[in-house]
Design a protein around this motif. Structure first.
Motif, PDB file in Angstrom:
ATOM      1  N   LYS A  25       0.817  -1.209   0.000  1.00 28.45           N
ATOM      2  CA  LYS A  25       0.000   0.000   0.000  1.00 28.45           C
ATOM      3  C   LYS A  25       0.854   1.264   0.000  1.00 28.45           C
ATOM      4  O   LYS A  25       0.420   2.314  -0.472  1.00 28.45           O
ATOM      5  CB  LYS A  25      -0.916   0.004   1.225  1.00 28.45           C
ATOM      6  CG  LYS A  25      -1.961  -1.095   1.231  1.00 28.45           C
ATOM      7  CD  LYS A  25      -2.774  -1.057   2.508  1.00 28.45           C
ATOM      8  CE  LYS A  25      -3.801  -2.185   2.534  1.00 28.45           C
ATOM      9  NZ  LYS A  25      -4.574  -2.194   3.815  1.00 28.45           N
ATOM     10  N   LEU A  26       2.066   1.155   0.547  1.00 26.38           N
ATOM     11  CA  LEU A  26       2.894   2.340   0.736  1.00 26.38           C
ATOM     12  C   LEU A  26       4.370   1.977   0.683  1.00 26.38           C
ATOM     13  O   LEU A  26       4.776   0.956   1.245  1.00 26.38           O
ATOM     14  CB  LEU A  26       2.570   2.968   2.098  1.00 26.38           C
ATOM     15  CG  LEU A  26       3.352   4.223   2.521  1.00 26.38           C
ATOM     16  CD1 LEU A  26       3.052   5.384   1.581  1.00 26.38           C
ATOM     17  CD2 LEU A  26       3.013   4.603   3.960  1.00 26.38           C
ATOM     18  N   VAL A  27       5.152   2.805  -0.003  1.00 24.48           N
ATOM     19  CA  VAL A  27       6.612   2.701   0.010  1.00 24.48           C
ATOM     20  C   VAL A  27       7.163   3.979   0.618  1.00 24.48           C
ATOM     21  O   VAL A  27       6.879   5.087   0.131  1.00 24.48           O
ATOM     22  CB  VAL A  27       7.190   2.503  -1.404  1.00 24.48           C
ATOM     23  CG1 VAL A  27       8.720   2.468  -1.350  1.00 24.48           C
ATOM     24  CG2 VAL A  27       6.654   1.226  -2.041  1.00 24.48           C
ATOM     25  N   LEU A  28       7.940   3.841   1.688  1.00 27.10           N
ATOM     26  CA  LEU A  28       8.589   4.972   2.339  1.00 27.10           C
ATOM     27  C   LEU A  28      10.099   4.863   2.176  1.00 27.10           C
ATOM     28  O   LEU A  28      10.647   3.750   2.150  1.00 27.10           O
ATOM     29  CB  LEU A  28       8.243   5.008   3.827  1.00 27.10           C
ATOM     30  CG  LEU A  28       6.795   5.288   4.202  1.00 27.10           C
ATOM     31  CD1 LEU A  28       6.621   5.168   5.711  1.00 27.10           C
ATOM     32  CD2 LEU A  28       6.352   6.665   3.720  1.00 27.10           C
ATOM     33  N   HIS A  29      10.754   6.005   2.095  1.00 20.91           N
ATOM     34  CA  HIS A  29      12.218   6.050   2.018  1.00 20.91           C
ATOM     35  C   HIS A  29      12.738   6.729   3.277  1.00 20.91           C
ATOM     36  O   HIS A  29      12.332   7.852   3.595  1.00 20.91           O
ATOM     37  CB  HIS A  29      12.666   6.852   0.799  1.00 20.91           C
ATOM     38  CG  HIS A  29      12.239   6.263  -0.508  1.00 20.91           C
ATOM     39  ND1 HIS A  29      13.109   5.614  -1.346  1.00 20.91           N
ATOM     40  CD2 HIS A  29      11.015   6.224  -1.111  1.00 20.91           C
ATOM     41  CE1 HIS A  29      12.455   5.206  -2.432  1.00 20.91           C
ATOM     42  NE2 HIS A  29      11.182   5.567  -2.302  1.00 20.91           N
ATOM     43  N   PHE A  30      13.628   6.055   4.005  1.00 15.78           N
ATOM     44  CA  PHE A  30      14.212   6.728   5.160  1.00 15.78           C
ATOM     45  C   PHE A  30      15.279   7.710   4.703  1.00 15.78           C
ATOM     46  O   PHE A  30      15.688   7.715   3.526  1.00 15.78           O
ATOM     47  CB  PHE A  30      14.728   5.753   6.222  1.00 15.78           C
ATOM     48  CG  PHE A  30      15.622   4.637   5.735  1.00 15.78           C
ATOM     49  CD1 PHE A  30      16.928   4.871   5.356  1.00 15.78           C
ATOM     50  CD2 PHE A  30      15.164   3.317   5.707  1.00 15.78           C
ATOM     51  CE1 PHE A  30      17.765   3.853   4.952  1.00 15.78           C
ATOM     52  CE2 PHE A  30      15.993   2.279   5.306  1.00 15.78           C
ATOM     53  CZ  PHE A  30      17.296   2.546   4.919  1.00 15.78           C
ATOM     54  N   ILE A  31      15.692   8.568   5.601  1.00 10.28           N
ATOM     55  CA  ILE A  31      16.647   9.636   5.285  1.00 10.28           C
ATOM     56  C   ILE A  31      17.989   9.265   5.879  1.00 10.28           C
ATOM     57  O   ILE A  31      18.081   8.866   7.039  1.00 10.28           O
ATOM     58  CB  ILE A  31      16.129  10.976   5.823  1.00 10.28           C
ATOM     59  CG1 ILE A  31      14.824  11.337   5.084  1.00 10.28           C
ATOM     60  CG2 ILE A  31      17.170  12.087   5.653  1.00 10.28           C
ATOM     61  CD1 ILE A  31      14.053  12.466   5.697  1.00 10.28           C
ATOM     62  N   GLN A  32      19.049   9.365   5.083  1.00  7.02           N
ATOM     63  CA  GLN A  32      20.358   8.883   5.500  1.00  7.02           C
ATOM     64  C   GLN A  32      21.332  10.029   5.706  1.00  7.02           C
ATOM     65  O   GLN A  32      21.043  10.952   6.464  1.00  7.02           O
ATOM     66  CB  GLN A  32      20.831   7.826   4.493  1.00  7.02           C
ATOM     67  CG  GLN A  32      19.842   6.652   4.423  1.00  7.02           C
ATOM     68  CD  GLN A  32      20.298   5.498   3.560  1.00  7.02           C
ATOM     69  OE1 GLN A  32      19.832   5.332   2.458  1.00  7.02           O
ATOM     70  NE2 GLN A  32      21.205   4.684   4.078  1.00  7.02           N
ATOM     71  N   ASP A  33      22.460  10.025   5.069  1.00  9.49           N
ATOM     72  CA  ASP A  33      23.481  11.031   5.362  1.00  9.49           C
ATOM     73  C   ASP A  33      23.080  12.415   4.864  1.00  9.49           C
ATOM     74  O   ASP A  33      23.172  13.399   5.592  1.00  9.49           O
ATOM     75  CB  ASP A  33      24.813  10.603   4.739  1.00  9.49           C
ATOM     76  CG  ASP A  33      25.977  11.395   5.301  1.00  9.49           C
ATOM     77  OD1 ASP A  33      26.281  11.216   6.485  1.00  9.49           O
ATOM     78  OD2 ASP A  33      26.569  12.191   4.556  1.00  9.49           O
ATOM     79  N   ASN A  34      22.637  12.512   3.620  1.00 12.89           N
ATOM     80  CA  ASN A  34      22.214  13.802   3.074  1.00 12.89           C
ATOM     81  C   ASN A  34      20.892  14.234   3.701  1.00 12.89           C
ATOM     82  O   ASN A  34      19.996  13.406   3.904  1.00 12.89           O
ATOM     83  CB  ASN A  34      22.021  13.710   1.558  1.00 12.89           C
ATOM     84  CG  ASN A  34      23.332  13.600   0.814  1.00 12.89           C
ATOM     85  OD1 ASN A  34      24.408  13.646   1.411  1.00 12.89           O
ATOM     86  ND2 ASN A  34      23.258  13.427  -0.494  1.00 12.89           N
ATOM     87  N   TYR A  35      20.783  15.514   3.990  1.00 15.08           N
ATOM     88  CA  TYR A  35      19.514  16.019   4.510  1.00 15.08           C
ATOM     89  C   TYR A  35      18.484  16.052   3.387  1.00 15.08           C
ATOM     90  O   TYR A  35      18.728  16.575   2.296  1.00 15.08           O
ATOM     91  CB  TYR A  35      19.652  17.424   5.101  1.00 15.08           C
ATOM     92  CG  TYR A  35      18.313  17.953   5.586  1.00 15.08           C
ATOM     93  CD1 TYR A  35      17.831  17.599   6.836  1.00 15.08           C
ATOM     94  CD2 TYR A  35      17.528  18.748   4.757  1.00 15.08           C
ATOM     95  CE1 TYR A  35      16.589  18.041   7.272  1.00 15.08           C
ATOM     96  CE2 TYR A  35      16.284  19.191   5.183  1.00 15.08           C
ATOM     97  CZ  TYR A  35      15.821  18.834   6.439  1.00 15.08           C
ATOM     98  OH  TYR A  35      14.591  19.253   6.868  1.00 15.08           O
ATOM     99  N   ILE A  36      17.317  15.482   3.670  1.00 15.90           N
ATOM    100  CA  ILE A  36      16.156  15.552   2.784  1.00 15.90           C
ATOM    101  C   ILE A  36      14.978  15.957   3.656  1.00 15.90           C
ATOM    102  O   ILE A  36      14.794  15.399   4.745  1.00 15.90           O
ATOM    103  CB  ILE A  36      15.869  14.196   2.106  1.00 15.90           C
ATOM    104  CG1 ILE A  36      17.087  13.712   1.308  1.00 15.90           C
ATOM    105  CG2 ILE A  36      14.639  14.298   1.202  1.00 15.90           C
ATOM    106  CD1 ILE A  36      16.942  12.303   0.755  1.00 15.90           C
TER     107      ILE A  36
END
Length: 240
Positions: free
Chosen positions: A147-158
């Motif tokens: 139902k959902l794909v999420l991307h976590f945030i790593q070294d670069n700020y997003i």
């Protein structure tokens, strides 16, 4: 079949711990089934070895209380968003039929992270197409789209689209990260080359990012995620 509520598909063993282990711990505490499928064994890492990282991933899985952790064995550094690798990720998604998939950042310092995020996002969509056939143990798999794909945030700020309060799970998150003793600051590994993530300051950077995100929702620590899909809530009062 073990059906998961959340499946984390991240490229290197330890990416999930750094990016979303607080969220993993929180949802397991809520009674959800969560698993990790690492795409590669991280064999190109400067420190340690693939075999050591296998052991560390298993130790972290116990700390987190995962329902399952496995590794697809894609070539570290050299996988691409191609049919060959898409089919392997599709098979993993269909195997566990998760409602939510979490994966690597849209873009980051390490080029594997972006490629993994794109690979998983593509595979998550294609996994719902019944004319794409995959098998597991010789049995045809059912088409399945999360139902959902999420991307976590790593070294670069997003800038995150959503923040999850992980304050109550912060110490356990750090414990899961330190399970990877070959990768992060560990006096016992001082004979090996030092890297950006093995410095004692690196964990402080992880904490600082979580505190920055936490400040935005008036909590101590939070993990941030992005989504290509517009996110909705049941009512305005469930927002922080």
């Amino acid at each position: 079949m073990l059906k998961l509520d959340i499946l984390v598909l991240s490229v290197h063993p330890d990416d999930a711990e750094l990016g979303c282990s607080g969220t993993i711990l929180k949802h397991i505490a809520l009674g959800k089934k969560v698993g990790i499928v690492d795409l590669t064994r991280g064999e190109l890492g400067t420190r340690g070895s693939a075999e050591i990282r296998d052991q560390e991933a298993a130790a972290s899985a116990k700390i987190l209380g995962l329902a399952v952790r496995e590794n697809l064995g894609l070539p570290d550094g050299f996988f691409e968003n191609t049919k060959e690798y898409q089919l392997q990720v599709i098979s993993a998604i269909r195997k566990y039929q998760p409602s939510i998939v979490i994966t690597n950042a849209y873009h980051d310092r390490h080029p594997d992270h972006k490629r993994a995020g794109e690979l998983v996002e593509t595979a998550a969509f294609l996994s719902g197409l019944r004319k794409i056939e995959t098998t597991a143990d010789g049995v045809l798999q059912e088409a399945w789209r999360p139902k959902l794909v999420l991307h976590f945030i790593q070294d670069n700020y997003i800038k995150p689209d959503i923040l999850i309060d992980v304050t109550d799970y912060w110490d356990k998150k750090i414990e899961s990260i330190h399970a990877f003793g070959s990768q992060f600051f560990n006096p016992e590994w001082e004979g090996e080359p030092q890297t950006y993530i093995s410095s004692p300051e690196f964990i402080n950077v992880v904490a600082a990012r979580a505190m920055e995100f936490g400040k935005s929702i008036s909590v101590k620590y939070a993990e941030g995620f992005t989504s290509r899909k517009i996110l909705g809530v049941d009512n305005l009062f469930s927002l922080k």
